[in-house]
Write an enzyme that holds these catalytic residues in place. Structure first.
Site: not given
Length: 466
Positions: A326-327, A330, A406
């Site tokens: 997920h990070e 970004h 997100e």
């Protein structure tokens, strides 16, 4: 009556109208925030049973713990917010800003710097203002840490560690703030008609330098960073980074458990020099809460408490990889760069408007500066007070954008085949951090930079079932 009040308003001098507008807007924002918080507190008070759609996700004990934790936090936020608003109003009404400026002049005068040394006086003013803020905020910070966080099992600090940390933070902040401010004021003074361009370029360079050095030189002053030992998790992180061309150079574990049992993960660095930082509280293998203290270890570190509890915390390796997926999403989707661009466009616009407004003597007179127009005071008045309506709108827009980012990062992790693990990781992290999964829709829309848990899980659910 409205026409009469309109006439009275029009008859007021420009500086009084400016002052009253600033004060009224500040209270309007406070009342709006208080209204939203009231709606959310009502949710905490009335939602006492696990809703049906959460039955598979949360047990009733955790649900009740998180409800009480968030209720306490909300009540604390109400009182600290009210105090902050009253304090700010009293400072404005009693002429606190011109008083502090005059006091700064007297102090710098005794040191041999007359009124012509405006930058020196500005630095004394800044030091006194931040000291005042630190002292008045201290009781609230103590209560939050040693009453609320302590009560709900998150605080890991002793009183000695807290004060040592607070002093260190204050000193480090001054070491950065004072030189940067003095250079900024000097650039504005000598920059001529296009000073706003030079001021903006200077703040851009400073922000990029701070982002670059923060994790290597500033953060280690407060927390211990150790390289993630060789092993399966490190290999898996490196393999995942390589698969999406993330230029990873190092992976660190930070001892966040010295301060709190809340967990986190992030990456930093520019260009081909990226590092990943994992909080020990995120990792099941490293979390202090999962370990029994070894014999003779009790007195090893007096700064932090030995608060090991029979409470499993953190994520398995596969779940940690999903969180990192997920990070890294970004980064891959350009969210970090987009945020920097938005921030710098906003910064340039603000400096440009500052250049337009700085010559308006009424702005200074509105806050008690009738004879002098110090540059630092101008920055404070325009950026903090005059721009406040714009800042509120911008903040809301960035919150909406953040939620969108997100969802996109979750979708990226899903594409990496991490949907199932991210699903379970989000539930675990919500449980570990006592997040309350039910929220008032207006409160959520206005405040939440991350989408509510249920919405994120729903978006992951289809892929998980696949």
């Amino acid at each position: 009556a409205m026409a009469l009040s309109g006439d009275l308003w029009a008859e007021l001098p420009a500086e009084r109208r400016i002052f009253c507008s600033v004060l009224l807007f500040s209270w309007a924002v406070y009342l709006w925030e208080a209204f939203l918080a009231h709606r959310q507190r009502r949710v905490y008070r009335t939602t006492t049973h696990v809703p049906q759609e959460l039955g598979q996700i949360m047990d009733s004990e955790t649900f009740e713990k998180s409800r009480l934790y968030q209720l306490d936090k909300s009540t604390f936020s109400f009182w600290s917010g009210l105090y902050s608003e009253v304090e700010g109003t009293m400072i404005l009404l009693c002429g606190g800003i011109p008083f502090l400026w005059k006091l700064s002049g007297q102090i710098s005068g005794r040191a041999g710097f007359g009124p012509e040394y405006e930058i020196v006086q500005s630095l004394v003013f800044l030091l006194l203002a931040t000291l005042f803020s630190a002292v008045t905020g201290l009781p609230w910070s103590l209560y939050n840490t040693f009453v609320i966080e302590e009560k709900h099992g998150f605080n890991q600090q002793t009183l000695g560690f807290f004060f040592k940390d607070a002093v260190k933070k204050f000193v480090v902040t001054q070491c950065i703030l004072l030189p940067v401010t003095s250079l900024l004021l000097y650039i504005i003074k000598i920059g001529g008609d296009y000073f706003f361009i030079y001021a903006w370029l200077f703040t851009l360079v400073v922000s990029l330098v701070l982002v670059t050095i923060y994790a290597d030189y500033i953060a280690p002053l407060f927390d211990k960073f150790i390289p993630l030992p060789e092993g399966e998790l490190k290999q898996q992180i490196e393999t995942m980074a390589k698969s999406i061309d993330f230029p990873l150079t190092k992976v660190y574990v930070v001892e966040g458990s010295k301060r709190s049992s809340h967990s986190n993960a992030y990456f930093y660095g520019f260009f081909k020099n990226k590092r990943i930082v994992l909080f020990d509280t995120l990792l099941e293998e490293y979390s202090a809460l999962n370990k029994e203290p070894a014999e003779g270890e009790d007195g090893e570190n007096e700064e932090t408490k030995s608060k090991t509890k029979n409470k499993k915390q953190g994520c398995k390796n596969e779940e940690v990889l999903a969180v990192l997926g997920h990070e890294l999403g970004h980064w891959k989707l350009g969210h970090t760069v987009k945020n920097i661009i938005i921030s710098q466009m906003n910064s340039f616009l603000c400096f440009f408007l500052f250049a337009v407004l700085i010559g308006q003597k009424e702005l200074f007179a509105a806050f008690g500066f009738y004879d002098t127009q110090p540059t630092l005071i101008g920055l404070m008045i325009i950026f903090q007070f005059i721009f406040s309506p714009y800042n509120e709108v911008l903040s809301f827009c960035l919150t909406v954008l953040s939620r969108r980012f997100e969802f996109q990062a979750d979708a990226f992790a899903k594409e990496l085949g991490k949907a199932k693990d991210l699903y379970s990781a989000l539930i675990k992290l919500n449980k570990d951090n006592l997040g309350f999964p039910v929220s008032d829709w207006i409160f959520s829309m206005w405040h939440y930079s991350h989408p509510p848990l249920l919405e994120r899980l729903q978006a992951l659910k289809d892929a998980k079932q696949e």
